[in-house]
Design a protein around this motif. Structure first.
Motif, PDB file in Angstrom:
ATOM      1  N   ILE A 145     -37.044  -7.309  16.843  1.00  8.13           N
ATOM      2  CA  ILE A 145     -37.459  -8.668  17.186  1.00  8.13           C
ATOM      3  C   ILE A 145     -36.406  -9.721  16.896  1.00  8.13           C
ATOM      4  O   ILE A 145     -35.706  -9.965  15.935  1.00  8.13           O
ATOM      5  N   ALA A 146     -35.784 -10.135  18.057  1.00  7.10           N
ATOM      6  CA  ALA A 146     -34.540 -11.039  17.885  1.00  7.10           C
ATOM      7  C   ALA A 146     -34.644 -12.179  17.448  1.00  7.10           C
ATOM      8  O   ALA A 146     -35.763 -12.940  17.579  1.00  7.10           O
ATOM      9  N   LYS A 147     -33.799 -12.951  16.884  1.00  2.89           N
ATOM     10  CA  LYS A 147     -33.797 -14.481  16.208  1.00  2.89           C
ATOM     11  C   LYS A 147     -34.917 -14.483  15.577  1.00  2.89           C
ATOM     12  O   LYS A 147     -35.700 -15.414  15.748  1.00  2.89           O
ATOM     13  N   ALA A 148     -35.197 -13.407  14.475  1.00  8.98           N
ATOM     14  CA  ALA A 148     -36.343 -14.004  13.749  1.00  8.98           C
ATOM     15  C   ALA A 148     -36.367 -15.230  12.783  1.00  8.98           C
ATOM     16  O   ALA A 148     -37.494 -15.506  12.468  1.00  8.98           O
ATOM     17  N   ASP A 149     -35.290 -15.756  12.650  1.00  9.61           N
ATOM     18  CA  ASP A 149     -35.280 -16.853  12.126  1.00  9.61           C
ATOM     19  C   ASP A 149     -36.060 -18.193  12.660  1.00  9.61           C
ATOM     20  O   ASP A 149     -36.151 -19.177  12.042  1.00  9.61           O
TER      21      ASP A 149
END
Length: 464
Positions: free
Chosen positions: A236-240
């Motif tokens: 999952i990209a850019k989980a922030d």
């Protein structure tokens, strides 16, 4: 120098270590051995029902001698020899990143290997034409850590998922993977196979957009096309951009979609001799799939004065290497630190072998079942007898067919001759009947005193 007291041995670390002193104990297997202790060997059973195999197994058992070594031999140093050979030869690893633009693929790769593999991207003006197809870009780099060299190849797929119509956008990716398999297969079929370069894709890191809902139809279709050819690792990209609760719910939906569509993702192998710590570590890694990751190449200062890799936000600092903030550490642990060789082995022994078998089968190559097959003389004699009988039956059938064909031809000729003779006989009979009728007419005329011939015309026979 030998120690004055008896001490426990330490495994040697050199290739040809000097033998230990007389007081040192040998490095041997200390399992119970009845032969070594002067006892009679325990009876061993033979499981095979085949007499030939059973005799061979019994002979092998008699030839096995289990004894404790009385001195240092040196074969315990074999792992060190393999280690030196591997370090001298170096390693290679090929990874492909698949995902839409802007998900941080290049940043994550640079963060994984702690190097600037991808240069900073330049912003393109809005008027610049964008490519209409998915392109394949490959970047290789030689990196070294503590004397270990790694040839790293990263294959990027710019343009994937960036169009309005993404039908067949996965074709360039699948074709590139298959072309690498074909190149390796062609190299294996050459005469000289000493320097085969392994360009096969060992892992695909598939980036999922952090929507928080579920997998998109494009993601499902691409993963279904790739999971039988490569080791698939979803992240999952850019989980922030998501909260912890949203990430957990998103992971559950992704796993549900993966199970529903029967997509195979890479799982760490489990061996029988693994200790509890290794099993727990693998279970912990797999519990984080799909990995929620954050990439960052720059260092920032935390409120407590520490320098960490991460990103600064108005609400605080997110640390890339902190497992409480994201799953980057677990992804790096699976991809590099613990399962890199397993990824390569699974690619070679399972994925590539399946592709190779399908490719050769499609080309018409068939496996000879008699290769590596133990030959039983009685069975082989029975097979030869069956083949001989089948051959004789085939010859007999062919001879019967030829005989019947010749008989039919002869009967046809005889029938034709009979018909010709019958027609000739009928014609001759009709001719005789006409002659008899003419003679009877002449006889009647003579008896009646009429002339036999009329003037100008001669009919019948003349008795003169």
């Amino acid at each position: 120098m030998a120690s004055t007291g008896a001490v426990s041995p330490v495994a040697p670390t050199r290739a040809s270590p000097s033998p230990p002193g007389p007081d040192a104990q040998p490095l041997v297997d200390r399992s119970f051995s009845p032969v070594a202790n002067g006892q009679s060997p325990a009876p061993q059973t033979v499981a095979s029902k085949d007499p030939k195999v059973a005799a061979q197994q019994a002979n092998d058992m008699r030839n096995i001698v289990r004894r404790k070594l009385t001195g240092y031999v040196g074969f315990a140093n074999l792992p060190n020899q393999w280690h030196r050979k591997s370090v001298r030869k170096g390693f290679n690893f090929n990874v492909m990143v698949v995902g839409e633009s802007g998900l941080g693929k290049s940043t994550l790769v640079n963060t994984l290997f702690n190097t600037s593999l991808y240069p900073p991207k330049e912003r393109k003006p809005p008027s610049l034409d964008i490519s209409k197809t998915v392109s394949i870009q490959s970047i290789s780099a030689d990196i070294e850590e503590n004397g270990v060299r790694l040839r790293l190849t990263v294959v990027d797929t710019p343009g994937f998922g960036d169009f309005i119509n993404n039908d067949e956008s996965w074709d360039p990716i699948v074709k590139n993977i298959e072309q690498r398999f074909d190149a390796y297969l062609e190299a294996e079929n050459k005469i000289n196979r000493m320097n085969i370069v392994d360009n096969r894709i060992h892992a695909v890191v598939f980036f999922i957009q952090p929507t928080g809902h579920s997998l998109k139809p494009l993601d499902v279709e691409v993963m279904k096309k790739l999971h039988t050819k490569v080791n698939l690792i979803p992240v999952i990209a850019k989980a922030d951009t998501l909260t912890d609760d949203e990430i957990n719910a998103f992971k559950q939906r992704i796993l549900a979609d993966i199970n529903y569509h029967k997509i195979q993702i890479f799982e760490g192998p489990r061996y029988e001799l693994d200790d509890e710590e290794t099993i727990a570590e693998n279970n912990e890694i797999m519990s984080k799939v799909p990995f929620a990751v954050v990439g960052a190449n720059t260092e920032v200062s935390t409120p407590d004065g520490r320098k960490v890799r991460g990103r600064r936000y108005p609400w605080g600092v997110i640390e890339v290497d902190n497992e409480d903030h994201c799953d980057f550490v677990k992804l790096r642990q699976m991809l590099i630190r613990t399962h890199m060789e397993e990824l390569k082995e699974n690619t070679n022994n399972f994925l590539y072998e399946n592709y190779r078998s399908e490719k050769l089968t499609a080309m018409g190559v068939q496996q000879d079942s008699s290769v590596f097959k133990e030959v039983n003389p009685a069975v082989k004699q029975e097979e030869e007898r069956s083949l001989h009988e089948a051959k004789l039956q085939k010859m007999e059938l062919e001879m019967k067919m030829v005989f019947q064909q010749k008989v039919a031809e002869k009967e046809s000729k005889l029938r034709q001759s009979e018909e010709e003779l019958y027609a000739r006989h009928k014609e001759m009979k009709e001719q005789l009947d006409r002659q008899r009728q003419e003679l009877e007419e002449k006889k009647a005329r003579i008896e009646q005193g009429r002339p036999i011939e009329e003037k100008g015309k001669r009919k019948g026979f003349s008795l003169r």
